[in-house]
Design an enzyme around this catalytic site. Structure first.
Site, short mmCIF file in Angstrom:
data_model
loop_
_atom_site.label_atom_id
_atom_site.label_comp_id
_atom_site.label_asym_id
_atom_site.label_seq_id
_atom_site.Cartn_x
_atom_site.Cartn_y
_atom_site.Cartn_z
N TYR A 67 0.84 -1.09 0.04
CA TYR A 67 0.02 -0.13 0.06
C TYR A 67 0.83 1.32 0.00
O TYR A 67 1.65 1.27 0.97
CB TYR A 67 -0.65 0.15 1.24
CG TYR A 67 -2.06 1.01 1.10
CD1 TYR A 67 -3.28 0.64 0.79
CD2 TYR A 67 -1.96 2.47 1.17
CE1 TYR A 67 -4.32 1.51 0.61
CE2 TYR A 67 -2.73 3.20 1.11
CZ TYR A 67 -3.98 2.97 0.69
OH TYR A 67 -5.11 3.69 0.39
N ASP B 222 9.00 3.06 1.88
CA ASP B 222 7.72 3.58 2.42
C ASP B 222 7.85 3.60 3.79
O ASP B 222 7.25 2.49 4.32
CB ASP B 222 6.70 3.22 1.56
CG ASP B 222 5.34 3.80 1.99
OD1 ASP B 222 5.24 4.54 2.92
OD2 ASP B 222 4.43 3.58 1.29
N GLU B 223 8.04 4.60 4.65
CA GLU B 223 7.96 4.76 6.27
C GLU B 223 6.74 5.34 6.72
O GLU B 223 6.72 5.55 7.98
CB GLU B 223 9.16 5.53 6.91
CG GLU B 223 10.41 4.72 6.34
CD GLU B 223 11.14 3.90 7.64
OE1 GLU B 223 10.43 4.19 8.93
OE2 GLU B 223 11.54 2.67 7.46
N VAL B 224 5.73 5.41 5.62
CA VAL B 224 4.65 6.41 5.94
C VAL B 224 3.96 5.60 7.19
O VAL B 224 3.52 6.37 8.18
CB VAL B 224 3.44 6.40 4.81
CG1 VAL B 224 2.33 7.02 5.16
CG2 VAL B 224 4.24 7.16 3.80
C1 LIG Z 1 2.81 2.27 3.76
C2 LIG Z 1 2.01 3.27 3.41
N1 LIG Z 1 2.28 4.32 2.37
C3 LIG Z 1 1.38 5.23 2.15
C4 LIG Z 1 0.04 5.41 2.46
C5 LIG Z 1 -0.84 6.59 2.10
O1 LIG Z 1 -1.13 7.41 3.39
P1 LIG Z 1 -2.09 8.38 3.40
O2 LIG Z 1 -3.33 7.46 3.36
O3 LIG Z 1 -1.95 9.36 4.40
O4 LIG Z 1 -2.21 9.13 2.02
C6 LIG Z 1 -0.14 4.57 3.50
C7 LIG Z 1 -1.57 4.74 4.11
O5 LIG Z 1 -1.95 3.57 4.70
C8 LIG Z 1 0.52 3.38 3.84
O6 LIG Z 1 0.19 2.35 4.79
#
Ligand SMILES: Cc1ncc(COP(=O)(O)O)c(C=O)c1O
Length: 451
Positions: A151, A255-257
């Site tokens: 994701y 991707d550390e989001v």
């Molecule tokens: C690993 C990862 N990257 C990016 C995103 C996207 O973030 P956002 O929903 O804040 O745009 C998410 C959302 O769950 C995520 O888990």
């Protein structure tokens, strides 16, 4: 039952029921992912307050966005002070001390060499999207390698390169993205008895084959595959990706989001395996609930083309002031270390639960998954049980969601106390037992599609 509305609403306080019904009638379904009728008015620390006053223990931190807890006093103070100081928007056509300051703070926080820049955005989605587009533009290469069940966002190329969205059919796959298997130690390739090592070998083999085809601008990966099921890769995976990307001259994008910035029990999840990505994306906890994201990487990637990633209020001073405070609080309150210790207590508690439907418990720090299965031998994923469990937990006073179909995602705010952890374990155990015993009617669960 309240006629024409999903079941379960009758159990809510009148204020919560009314709010939930108004939400049903007004807010677009396209932006909803619901597991039970949650209608929240406020929160503090690890507590969410339902309309009507019931207090719920939050094991989601709003999908990790409220990582410092709801209403952290220093975040509230930073937000209030910044809002009192105009301008209310910035970044796009003017320099501002807080946006410049946050960029400088992130450059200091993220390891890397050479001349680097920071993209400031609104959400993890736009940070990942911009990084993919910038990587393609700067390298002149067009392909991307990503992972099944990954994701990276809900918009643009980030969405079309997200396995979860592609598999759900909510978007057409980016035609130039090759999806490969993420190594899952609990579900290694069935033909090989050597478990996690086999999963690692198989995944890195697929990555290498994809990179060897050439023309790959970047490889996008999550250091823990979060929405795909909280899969913790075997040791050596991140270093393996790094080595392959160097060999095939491909940018490595971490991707550390979702799980970065303290949650894994250290500042960055990529440190779990001692790897150093070329680019790193941040979001969620960076704004502790305010819209804020960032990407850190080489100037030659993120500087061009000029004016190709324009969001009018990106880098706005209120969000960036909060972002700076979040980074300070993480370090001053030693939240990575607290998350590490809290995670150990949580997993030790979960390990004591006896229910045979718990197939696997895994995680680092406060990024944890509890995989529910039909039975431990067959390991058949039990999606219905996961949906019934989170519903039952909500009834018992805990907010927890599931990912990957059948995995409870336990990602509370990093400030969770020992007493709250113990309560979480007790209620999760009770919820799994009750759901497995059929105490949640199928019709109730079916009304909340989850994902
Ligand atoms: C690993 C990862 N990257 C990016 C995103 C996207 O973030 P956002 O929903 O804040 O745009 C998410 C959302 O769950 C995520 O888990």
């Amino acid at each position: 039952m309240t006629f024409g509305f999903p079941p379960g609403l009758d159990q809510l306080a009148p204020q919560a029921r009314d709010l939930y019904i108004r939400d049903l009638k007004s807010v677009a379904g396209i932006e909803k992912l619901r597991f039970f009728p949650l209608a929240v008015e406020s929160g503090f620390g690890c507590t969410l307050v339902e309309a009507g006053g019931r207090e719920l223990l939050d094991l989601t931190a709003t999908w990790t966005a409220a990582g410092l807890g709801h209403g952290h006093p220093r975040v509230v103070e930073a937000m209030t002070q910044a809002a009192k100081r105009p301008p209310g928007a910035g970044g796009l056509s003017a320099a501002h001390p807080d946006s410049v300051g946050l960029a400088e703070d992130l450059l200091a926080l993220v390891p890397g060499a050479g001349d680097r820049r920071v993209y400031l955005g609104h959400a993890g989605s736009d940070a990942c999207d911009v990084v993919i587009r910038a990587s393609r533009f700067a390298t002149g290469k067009k392909r991307i390698v990503g992972f099944h069940h990954s994701y990276h966002g809900g918009i643009g190329v980030a969405m079309a390169a997200s396995g979860v969205h592609v598999e759900a059919g909510s978007v057409t796959a980016d035609p130039l993205t090759t999806f490969v298997d993420y190594p899952n130690p609990y579900r290694p390739p069935s033909t090989d008895p050597s478990g996690p090592e086999a999963a690692l070998r198989a995944s890195l083999g697929q990555v290498e084959a994809a990179l060897a085809e050439g023309d790959v601008a970047c490889l996008m990966f999550e250091p823990i595959l979060a929405d795909g099921g909280m899969v913790v890769p075997p040791p050596g995976f991140l270093r393996g990706l790094e080595e392959l990307c160097h060999r095939y001259d491909t940018l490595l994008v971490c991707d550390e989001v979702k799980v970065g910035l303290g949650r894994p029990g250290m500042m960055h999840a990529f440190q779990l395996d001692g790897a150093t990505p070329d680019l790193v994306c941040f979001g969620k906890v960076l704004g502790n609930g305010l819209p804020l994201s960032a990407a850190v990487g080489p100037a030659e990637i993120l500087d061009g083309p000029s004016a190709a990633a324009l969001l009018t209020t990106a880098g706005n001073p209120v969000c960036t002031a909060v972002g700076r405070t979040v980074l300070r609080v993480l370090q001053e309150e030693q939240l990575p270390e607290r998350a590490r210790r809290a995670g150990e207590r949580l997993r030790a508690g979960l390990e004591q639960l006896q229910n045979e439907r718990i197939g696997d418990i895994r995680g680092h720090g406060l990024a944890n998954g509890v995989e529910l299965v039909a039975d431990r031998d067959s390991k058949v994923p039990d999606k219905k049980l996961a949906a019934a469990t989170v519903y039952r937990a909500f009834e018992l006073g805990v907010v927890v969601y599931y990912v990957g179909g059948n995995v409870l995602e336990v990602t509370p705010p990093l400030v969770i106390s020992d007493a709250e952890i113990d309560r979480a374990v007790e209620i999760l155990g009770q919820s799994i037992d009750d759901a497995a015993a059929g105490k949640v009617p199928d019709a109730v669960v079916a009304a909340y599609a989850g994902w």
